[in-house]
Each structure stands twice: as C-alpha cells, then as structure tokens.
Design a protein around this motif. Structure first.
Motif, short mmCIF file in Angstrom:
data_model
loop_
_atom_site.label_atom_id
_atom_site.label_comp_id
_atom_site.label_asym_id
_atom_site.label_seq_id
_atom_site.Cartn_x
_atom_site.Cartn_y
_atom_site.Cartn_z
N ASN A 21 0.82 -1.21 0.00
CA ASN A 21 0.00 0.00 0.00
C ASN A 21 0.85 1.26 0.00
O ASN A 21 0.50 2.25 -0.65
CB ASN A 21 -0.99 -0.01 1.17
N GLY A 22 1.99 1.23 0.67
CA GLY A 22 2.90 2.38 0.63
C GLY A 22 3.44 2.62 -0.76
O GLY A 22 3.47 3.76 -1.25
N ARG A 23 3.87 1.55 -1.40
CA ARG A 23 4.42 1.70 -2.75
C ARG A 23 3.32 1.96 -3.76
O ARG A 23 3.55 2.59 -4.79
CB ARG A 23 5.22 0.46 -3.15
N LEU A 24 2.12 1.49 -3.49
CA LEU A 24 0.97 1.79 -4.33
C LEU A 24 0.69 3.29 -4.32
O LEU A 24 0.51 3.91 -5.37
CB LEU A 24 -0.25 0.99 -3.84
N ALA A 25 0.68 3.89 -3.13
CA ALA A 25 0.46 5.34 -3.02
C ALA A 25 1.54 6.11 -3.79
O ALA A 25 1.23 7.04 -4.54
CB ALA A 25 0.44 5.77 -1.55
N ASP A 26 2.79 5.69 -3.63
CA ASP A 26 3.88 6.37 -4.34
C ASP A 26 3.76 6.17 -5.85
O ASP A 26 4.00 7.10 -6.62
CB ASP A 26 5.24 5.85 -3.87
N SER A 27 3.40 4.98 -6.28
CA SER A 27 3.28 4.70 -7.72
C SER A 27 2.16 5.51 -8.35
O SER A 27 2.32 6.03 -9.46
CB SER A 27 3.03 3.20 -7.95
N ILE A 28 1.04 5.62 -7.66
CA ILE A 28 -0.08 6.41 -8.18
C ILE A 28 0.31 7.89 -8.22
O ILE A 28 0.05 8.58 -9.21
CB ILE A 28 -1.36 6.18 -7.35
N ALA A 29 0.94 8.37 -7.16
CA ALA A 29 1.39 9.77 -7.13
C ALA A 29 2.38 10.04 -8.25
O ALA A 29 2.30 11.08 -8.93
CB ALA A 29 2.00 10.10 -5.77
N LEU A 30 3.29 9.11 -8.47
CA LEU A 30 4.28 9.28 -9.54
C LEU A 30 3.61 9.24 -10.91
O LEU A 30 3.94 10.03 -11.80
CB LEU A 30 5.38 8.22 -9.43
N GLY A 90 5.01 9.12 0.05
CA GLY A 90 6.22 9.70 0.60
C GLY A 90 7.02 10.49 -0.41
O GLY A 90 8.09 11.02 -0.10
N LEU A 91 6.52 10.59 -1.63
CA LEU A 91 7.23 11.34 -2.67
C LEU A 91 6.94 12.83 -2.51
O LEU A 91 5.85 13.22 -2.10
CB LEU A 91 6.79 10.88 -4.06
N PRO A 92 7.91 13.67 -2.87
CA PRO A 92 7.66 15.11 -2.80
C PRO A 92 6.55 15.51 -3.78
O PRO A 92 6.42 14.91 -4.85
CB PRO A 92 8.99 15.75 -3.21
N GLU A 93 5.79 16.52 -3.40
CA GLU A 93 4.73 17.02 -4.28
C GLU A 93 5.33 17.49 -5.59
O GLU A 93 6.40 18.11 -5.61
CB GLU A 93 3.99 18.16 -3.59
N TYR A 94 4.64 17.20 -6.68
CA TYR A 94 5.14 17.59 -8.00
C TYR A 94 4.76 19.04 -8.28
O TYR A 94 3.61 19.43 -8.10
CB TYR A 94 4.57 16.67 -9.08
#
Length: 157
Positions: A21-30, A90-94
């Motif tokens: 779920n953590g990597r899912l959130a990051d993947s969707i954000a990316l 956890g990725l910075p906002e784009y």
C-alpha cells in the motif's frame, strides 16, 4: 471469503500489505506527476518527451494493478483514492508550474530515484518477513523504475 495462502505467516501478510500500500500510493502519485508533465511539457524534443511520458505512465499503471491485486490476494484492502494517495505518498509534491522539458525530466528523475529507493527497501522488508512473491512483484517494479529513470536521465546528457 479470503484466499488462504499456505506458507505465509500473519506477520508476512501484514508486512506485505503495508509495504504494497505504501508503494501503491507512491506509484499512483508518480503516475499522476508523469501525466502532469505529459500535459504541460514544451520545448526541444517535445514529441520524444511527450511519447516517453506516455510510456512511463503505462509502465507505472501496470505495476499499480499488480500491487493492488496482490494486496487483495493477501486479504487486505488496496488503498488508492486521491485523498489517501495525497496523504500517504512519501514522494515530494510535484510542481505544477513547470513547462520546459528539461525541468520536467529533472523533477521526475528526482521522484523516480526516490521511488526506486523505497521499492528496494520494501523488497528487503517483504523478503525478510517471508513473502518472496511480494518481494518479486516489488523487484519487477523496481527494475522498471530503474530502466525508466535511465530513459529520463538520458534526455539530460
């Protein structure tokens, strides 16, 4: 009715669901950041960058579905609403004010590096917890992210 996956401890299952779920959130954000760049990119090599961004988005989407489906196999809930992704990534906002191709490529490269690092940590965590299948899914995502980062950064040479 939950699928019973023999050979996985409750800790392995819980660790995998959390990491996925953590990597899912990051993947969707990316993926959304890639689309932001795709829609707004201008400059030299426009069509090459525009088409590259389409490919990067498709690559991310394939891994998003695989991760979400693995959460379901582990009897978890895949979390992917816009609100939860915004809160949990956890990725910075784009930045939304970029237009130059090189600026987008630099901003995306930074996020791809960060995402790759988090994927590798999740690979280790799920492998150590005893879920080699989830580690394999994350390894496939990591390989794709590393390759796509190479494609992005090659435009900066």
């Amino acid at each position: 009715m939950a699928v019973e996956l023999k050979g996985l401890t409750d800790n392995a299952r819980k660790t995998a669901i959390s990491e996925l779920n953590g990597r899912l959130a990051d993947s969707i954000a990316l993926a959304l950041a890639v689309k932001q760049a795709h829609w707004n990119v201008k400059g030299r090599n426009f069509i090459a960058v525009h088409e590259l961004l389409d490919m990067l988005h498709a690559n991310l989407q394939g891994h998003v579905d695989t991760m979400a489906e693995r959460v379901q196999q582990l009897d978890g809930i895949a979390i992917g609403t816009a609100q939860k992704v915004a809160a949990d990534s956890g990725l910075p906002e784009y930045p939304t004010d970029l237009t130059k191709a090189e600026d987008h490529i630099r901003a995306l490269s930074e996020r791809y590096r960060d995402h790759g690092e988090k994927l590798r940590a999740a690979i280790d965590a799920t492998d150590e917890a005893g879920d080699a299948d989830t580690a394999d899914i994350l390894t496939a995502a990591s390989r794709t992210v590393d390759k796509d980062l190479w494609f992005l950064e090659s435009h900066l040479e």
